[in-house]
Design a protein around this motif. Structure first.
Motif, PDB file in Angstrom:
ATOM      1  N   ALA A  29      36.356  23.903  40.043  1.00  0.00           N
ATOM      2  CA  ALA A  29      36.985  22.971  39.114  1.00  0.00           C
ATOM      3  C   ALA A  29      38.495  23.192  39.109  1.00  0.00           C
ATOM      4  N   THR A  30      39.167  22.483  38.236  1.00  0.00           N
ATOM      5  CA  THR A  30      40.608  22.672  38.114  1.00  0.00           C
ATOM      6  C   THR A  30      40.888  24.086  37.617  1.00  0.00           C
ATOM      7  N   PRO A  31      41.629  24.826  38.386  1.00  0.00           N
ATOM      8  CA  PRO A  31      41.830  26.230  37.996  1.00  0.00           C
ATOM      9  C   PRO A  31      42.983  26.401  37.022  1.00  0.00           C
ATOM     10  N   TYR A  32      42.892  27.451  36.267  1.00  0.00           N
ATOM     11  CA  TYR A  32      44.039  27.931  35.521  1.00  0.00           C
ATOM     12  C   TYR A  32      44.624  29.065  36.346  1.00  0.00           C
ATOM     13  N   LEU A  33      45.875  28.980  36.697  1.00  0.00           N
ATOM     14  CA  LEU A  33      46.485  29.897  37.654  1.00  0.00           C
ATOM     15  C   LEU A  33      47.656  30.634  37.035  1.00  0.00           C
ATOM     16  N   PHE A  34      47.767  31.894  37.389  1.00  0.00           N
ATOM     17  CA  PHE A  34      48.777  32.763  36.809  1.00  0.00           C
ATOM     18  C   PHE A  34      49.406  33.618  37.909  1.00  0.00           C
ATOM     19  N   TRP A  35      50.656  33.995  37.676  1.00  0.00           N
ATOM     20  CA  TRP A  35      51.298  35.056  38.439  1.00  0.00           C
ATOM     21  C   TRP A  35      51.805  36.106  37.453  1.00  0.00           C
ATOM     22  N   TYR A  36      51.436  37.359  37.758  1.00  0.00           N
ATOM     23  CA  TYR A  36      51.895  38.492  36.973  1.00  0.00           C
ATOM     24  C   TYR A  36      52.696  39.421  37.884  1.00  0.00           C
ATOM     25  N   VAL A  37      53.631  40.161  37.273  1.00  0.00           N
ATOM     26  CA  VAL A  37      54.396  41.152  38.008  1.00  0.00           C
ATOM     27  C   VAL A  37      54.184  42.509  37.338  1.00  0.00           C
TER      28      VAL A  37
END
Lengths: 111, 119
Positions: A29-37
């Motif tokens: 499905a439509t993803p929820y996407l994140f970038w963490y550092v």
């Protein structure tokens, strides 16, 4: 099942050069996407996130990421890298009540 | 305000011993997560708590692992009869469940982690 792939384990760039960190996801499905550092000795910090709408997302510290559904990608970019950007970067997909993380890309910045 | 805090920052233990790791979430955050980060691995979900609901324990790797959250705030992750493969950094995160009702859309704020070494 959902998964996140970060194909580059380690990237080295010169200070001032542009940066692109790759992230591919597998999700129906439509993803929820994140970038963490994750900087050395510090906890993870959210750089940016995408839920819907404009596929180019602006984050903190001059980072941006572009969601490309056709390529199942959510690559992180920065036009000019600073020495302080040296860290580990994690892409993640959110689903229901959980985050699924990639294995991370370690960024080294050389003078 | 204060962020997520974890204690101890480092823990060295002998194989077979029990350990307790503590997490203090951000005040007012209703959701709390535990993750494990092993060398060269991504973050592995262990367990999460949301309000008074039953916790999601689906990520716990074995019955030696357990966690509790008292009073909807502080959480303790307990590992019994530790093994060398338990050596990792254990990260705690908290979030405020937003209006979407989908916790995965909420920003998780991470603590600095506890580095566990099992000798």
């Amino acid at each position: 099942a959902q998964s996140v792939t970060q194909p580059d384990i380690h990237i080295t760039v010169s200070e001032g050069a542009s940066l692109e960190l790759r992230c591919n996801y597998s999700y129906g499905a439509t993803p929820y996407l994140f970038w963490y550092v994750q900087s050395p000795g510090q906890g993870l910090q959210l750089l940016l996130k995408y839920f819907s709408g404009d596929t180019l997302v602006q984050g903190i510290k001059g980072f941006e990421a572009e969601f490309k559904r056709s390529q199942s990608s959510f690559n992180l970019r920065k036009p000019s890298v600073h020495w302080s950007d040296a860290a580990e970067y994690f892409c993640a997909v959110g689903r229901a009540n959980n985050l699924f993380f990639g294995t991370g890309t370690r960024l080294t910045v050389i003078p | 305000g204060a962020g997520v805090s974890q204690s101890p920052s480092n823990k060295v233990t002998e194989k077979g011993k029990d350990v307790e790791l503590r997490c203090d979430p951000i005040s007012g955050h209703t959701a709390l997560y535990w993750y494990r980060q092993s060398l060269g691995q991504g973050l592995e979900f262990l367990i999460y708590f949301q309000g008074n609901s039953a916790p999601d324990k689906s990520g716990l790797p074995s019955d030696r692992f357990s966690a509790e959250r008292t009073g909807g705030s502080v959480s303790t992750l307990t590992i019994q009869r530790t093994q060398q493969e338990d050596s990792a950094v254990y990260l705690c995160a908290s979030s405020f469940a937003g209006t979407t009702g989908l916790l995965s859309t909420d920003t998780q704020y991470f603590g600095p982690g506890t580095r566990l070494t099992v000798l």
